[in-house]
Scaffold this motif. Sequence first.
Motif, PDB file in Angstrom:
ATOM      1  N   HIS A  92       0.843  -1.206   0.000  1.00 26.89           N
ATOM      2  CA  HIS A  92       0.000   0.000   0.000  1.00 26.89           C
ATOM      3  C   HIS A  92       0.874   1.251   0.000  1.00 26.89           C
ATOM      4  CE1 HIS A  92       0.875   1.021   4.168  1.00 26.89           C
ATOM      5  NE2 HIS A  92       0.734  -0.250   4.485  1.00 26.89           N
ATOM      6  N   GLN A  93       0.240   2.402  -0.184  1.00 26.74           N
ATOM      7  CA  GLN A  93       0.986   3.671  -0.222  1.00 26.74           C
ATOM      8  C   GLN A  93       0.582   4.594   0.927  1.00 26.74           C
ATOM      9  OE1 GLN A  93       3.511   4.334  -2.301  1.00 26.74           O
ATOM     10  NE2 GLN A  93       3.258   2.225  -2.985  1.00 26.74           N
ATOM     11  N   VAL A  94       0.039   3.986   1.984  1.00 31.91           N
ATOM     12  CA  VAL A  94      -0.452   4.775   3.119  1.00 31.91           C
ATOM     13  C   VAL A  94       0.715   4.977   4.094  1.00 31.91           C
ATOM     14  CG1 VAL A  94      -2.249   4.933   4.889  1.00 31.91           C
ATOM     15  CG2 VAL A  94      -2.692   3.665   2.782  1.00 31.91           C
ATOM     16  N   LEU A  95       1.620   5.882   3.750  1.00 30.52           N
ATOM     17  CA  LEU A  95       2.896   5.912   4.467  1.00 30.52           C
ATOM     18  C   LEU A  95       2.935   6.913   5.627  1.00 30.52           C
ATOM     19  CD1 LEU A  95       5.303   5.522   1.410  1.00 30.52           C
ATOM     20  CD2 LEU A  95       4.418   3.751   2.951  1.00 30.52           C
ATOM     21  N   SER A  96       2.291   8.048   5.471  1.00 30.49           N
ATOM     22  CA  SER A  96       2.360   9.062   6.533  1.00 30.49           C
ATOM     23  C   SER A  96       1.212   8.879   7.526  1.00 30.49           C
ATOM     24  CB  SER A  96       2.288  10.459   5.912  1.00 30.49           C
ATOM     25  OG  SER A  96       0.999  10.657   5.356  1.00 30.49           O
ATOM     26  N   ASP A  97       1.352   9.507   8.686  1.00 26.20           N
ATOM     27  CA  ASP A  97       0.260   9.488   9.668  1.00 26.20           C
ATOM     28  C   ASP A  97      -0.997  10.144   9.099  1.00 26.20           C
ATOM     29  OD1 ASP A  97       1.773   8.193  11.583  1.00 26.20           O
ATOM     30  OD2 ASP A  97       2.410  10.032  12.575  1.00 26.20           O
ATOM     31  N   LYS A  98      -0.797  11.207   8.334  1.00 26.11           N
ATOM     32  CA  LYS A  98      -1.931  11.903   7.705  1.00 26.11           C
ATOM     33  C   LYS A  98      -2.673  10.956   6.747  1.00 26.11           C
ATOM     34  CE  LYS A  98      -4.108  15.639   5.753  1.00 26.11           C
ATOM     35  NZ  LYS A  98      -5.204  14.909   5.105  1.00 26.11           N
ATOM     36  N   ALA A  99      -1.908  10.250   5.937  1.00 28.04           N
ATOM     37  CA  ALA A  99      -2.516   9.306   4.991  1.00 28.04           C
ATOM     38  C   ALA A  99      -3.247   8.192   5.740  1.00 28.04           C
ATOM     39  CB  ALA A  99      -1.449   8.715   4.072  1.00 28.04           C
ATOM     40  N   LEU A 100      -2.670   7.737   6.858  1.00 31.83           N
ATOM     41  CA  LEU A 100      -3.295   6.670   7.647  1.00 31.83           C
ATOM     42  C   LEU A 100      -4.595   7.161   8.291  1.00 31.83           C
ATOM     43  CD1 LEU A 100      -3.075   3.760   8.701  1.00 31.83           C
ATOM     44  CD2 LEU A 100      -1.741   4.642  10.637  1.00 31.83           C
ATOM     45  N   TYR A 101      -4.578   8.399   8.753  1.00 29.61           N
ATOM     46  CA  TYR A 101      -5.788   9.006   9.333  1.00 29.61           C
ATOM     47  C   TYR A 101      -6.891   9.083   8.269  1.00 29.61           C
ATOM     48  CZ  TYR A 101      -8.871  12.399  11.566  1.00 29.61           C
ATOM     49  OH  TYR A 101      -9.969  13.032  12.099  1.00 29.61           O
ATOM     50  N   ASP A 102      -6.548   9.587   7.094  1.00 32.30           N
ATOM     51  CA  ASP A 102      -7.544   9.720   6.015  1.00 32.30           C
ATOM     52  C   ASP A 102      -8.092   8.353   5.593  1.00 32.30           C
ATOM     53  OD1 ASP A 102      -7.115  12.417   6.098  1.00 32.30           O
ATOM     54  OD2 ASP A 102      -5.863  12.496   4.300  1.00 32.30           O
ATOM     55  N   TYR A 103      -7.190   7.397   5.496  1.00 32.08           N
ATOM     56  CA  TYR A 103      -7.557   6.031   5.097  1.00 32.08           C
ATOM     57  C   TYR A 103      -8.562   5.450   6.111  1.00 32.08           C
ATOM     58  CZ  TYR A 103      -6.729   1.043   4.061  1.00 32.08           C
ATOM     59  OH  TYR A 103      -6.871  -0.292   3.746  1.00 32.08           O
ATOM     60  N   THR A 104      -8.238   5.614   7.400  1.00 32.20           N
ATOM     61  CA  THR A 104      -9.087   5.070   8.465  1.00 32.20           C
ATOM     62  C   THR A 104     -10.433   5.790   8.512  1.00 32.20           C
ATOM     63  OG1 THR A 104      -7.098   4.561   9.737  1.00 32.20           O
ATOM     64  CG2 THR A 104      -9.179   4.589  10.947  1.00 32.20           C
ATOM     65  N   LEU A 105     -10.379   7.115   8.358  1.00 34.84           N
ATOM     66  CA  LEU A 105     -11.613   7.890   8.421  1.00 34.84           C
ATOM     67  C   LEU A 105     -12.580   7.533   7.292  1.00 34.84           C
ATOM     68  CD1 LEU A 105     -11.882   9.769  10.812  1.00 34.84           C
ATOM     69  CD2 LEU A 105     -12.056  11.651   9.173  1.00 34.84           C
ATOM     70  N   LYS A 121      -7.202  10.713  16.583  1.00 31.57           N
ATOM     71  CA  LYS A 121      -5.839  10.539  16.088  1.00 31.57           C
ATOM     72  C   LYS A 121      -5.674   9.126  15.554  1.00 31.57           C
ATOM     73  CE  LYS A 121      -1.732  10.724  18.830  1.00 31.57           C
ATOM     74  NZ  LYS A 121      -1.040  11.403  19.943  1.00 31.57           N
ATOM     75  N   VAL A 122      -4.982   8.992  14.429  1.00 28.22           N
ATOM     76  CA  VAL A 122      -4.588   7.671  13.928  1.00 28.22           C
ATOM     77  C   VAL A 122      -3.129   7.785  13.523  1.00 28.22           C
ATOM     78  CG1 VAL A 122      -5.090   5.792  12.324  1.00 28.22           C
ATOM     79  CG2 VAL A 122      -6.912   7.392  12.935  1.00 28.22           C
ATOM     80  N   ILE A 123      -2.276   6.964  14.102  1.00 28.89           N
ATOM     81  CA  ILE A 123      -0.847   7.090  13.789  1.00 28.89           C
ATOM     82  C   ILE A 123      -0.156   5.731  13.625  1.00 28.89           C
ATOM     83  CG2 ILE A 123      -0.468   9.342  14.898  1.00 28.89           C
ATOM     84  CD1 ILE A 123       0.665   7.807  17.314  1.00 28.89           C
ATOM     85  N   TRP A 124       0.924   5.767  12.883  1.00 29.64           N
ATOM     86  CA  TRP A 124       1.854   4.637  12.847  1.00 29.64           C
ATOM     87  C   TRP A 124       2.644   4.652  14.142  1.00 29.64           C
ATOM     88  CZ3 TRP A 124       1.198   1.094   9.323  1.00 29.64           C
ATOM     89  CH2 TRP A 124       0.699   1.432   8.069  1.00 29.64           C
ATOM     90  N   ASP A 125       2.817   3.491  14.745  1.00 23.67           N
ATOM     91  CA  ASP A 125       3.498   3.427  16.040  1.00 23.67           C
ATOM     92  C   ASP A 125       4.565   2.336  15.992  1.00 23.67           C
ATOM     93  OD1 ASP A 125       4.245   2.980  18.708  1.00 23.67           O
ATOM     94  OD2 ASP A 125       2.269   3.576  19.443  1.00 23.67           O
ATOM     95  N   ASN A 126       5.815   2.741  16.214  1.00 21.94           N
ATOM     96  CA  ASN A 126       6.896   1.735  16.142  1.00 21.94           C
ATOM     97  C   ASN A 126       7.142   1.060  17.483  1.00 21.94           C
ATOM     98  OD1 ASN A 126       8.245   3.623  17.639  1.00 21.94           O
ATOM     99  ND2 ASN A 126       9.688   4.206  16.020  1.00 21.94           N
ATOM    100  N   LYS A 127       6.304   1.364  18.483  1.00 24.86           N
ATOM    101  CA  LYS A 127       6.526   0.751  19.792  1.00 24.86           C
ATOM    102  C   LYS A 127       5.575  -0.418  20.076  1.00 24.86           C
ATOM    103  CE  LYS A 127       6.570   4.853  21.865  1.00 24.86           C
ATOM    104  NZ  LYS A 127       6.877   5.754  20.721  1.00 24.86           N
TER     105      LYS A 127
END
Length: 166
Positions: free
Chosen positions: A38-51, A66-72
């Motif tokens: 997929h091309q959903v790379l940024s947090d903004k893109a992930l938020y839009d995708y989820t919304l 908030k929707v974010i990529w989390d490396n933890k």
Amino acid sequence: MSLIYLQGYPEHLLAQVRTLIDQQRLGEVLQQRYPDAHQVLSDKALYDYTLAFKNRFMRSAPPISKVIWDNKIKVMKHALGLHTAISRVQGGNLKAKAEIRVSTFFRHAPEPFLRMIVVHELAHLKEKEHSKAFYQLCCHMEPDYHQLEFDARLWMTDQALRGNAA
Ligand SMILES: [Zn+2]
């Protein structure tokens, strides 16, 4: 060989997975079925995708702040992503706000696996437990939910065998 991401699946399925691994064909099979990342790379893109999914299927659920990529996030049996529901009193009303975090392990995954995780975390906005109602909601948003969860776990298994541990 321990298939830690596939715990709980029936033995006959696990036997097929072991055979694919022994024949060194697991990666090839996944690549054929899911060729594109997929091309959903940024947090903004992930938020839009989820919304987009929320607006389509879960309009009445609490808003997502908030929707974010989390490396933890340590990707284990039941944590491909995380959701938190925060309730606060605001002007005498109880306001619920939700956050969704998706493990960065899936940042370079095929799109259907990201879709499965987002659907899973969205379903938790309404159903806390992994109950029958929860999975019905997942399947309402993504009819192939169960297949995709299994295949995502296969993909994680293949990644781990390549040394990309989550
Ligand atoms: Zn869950």
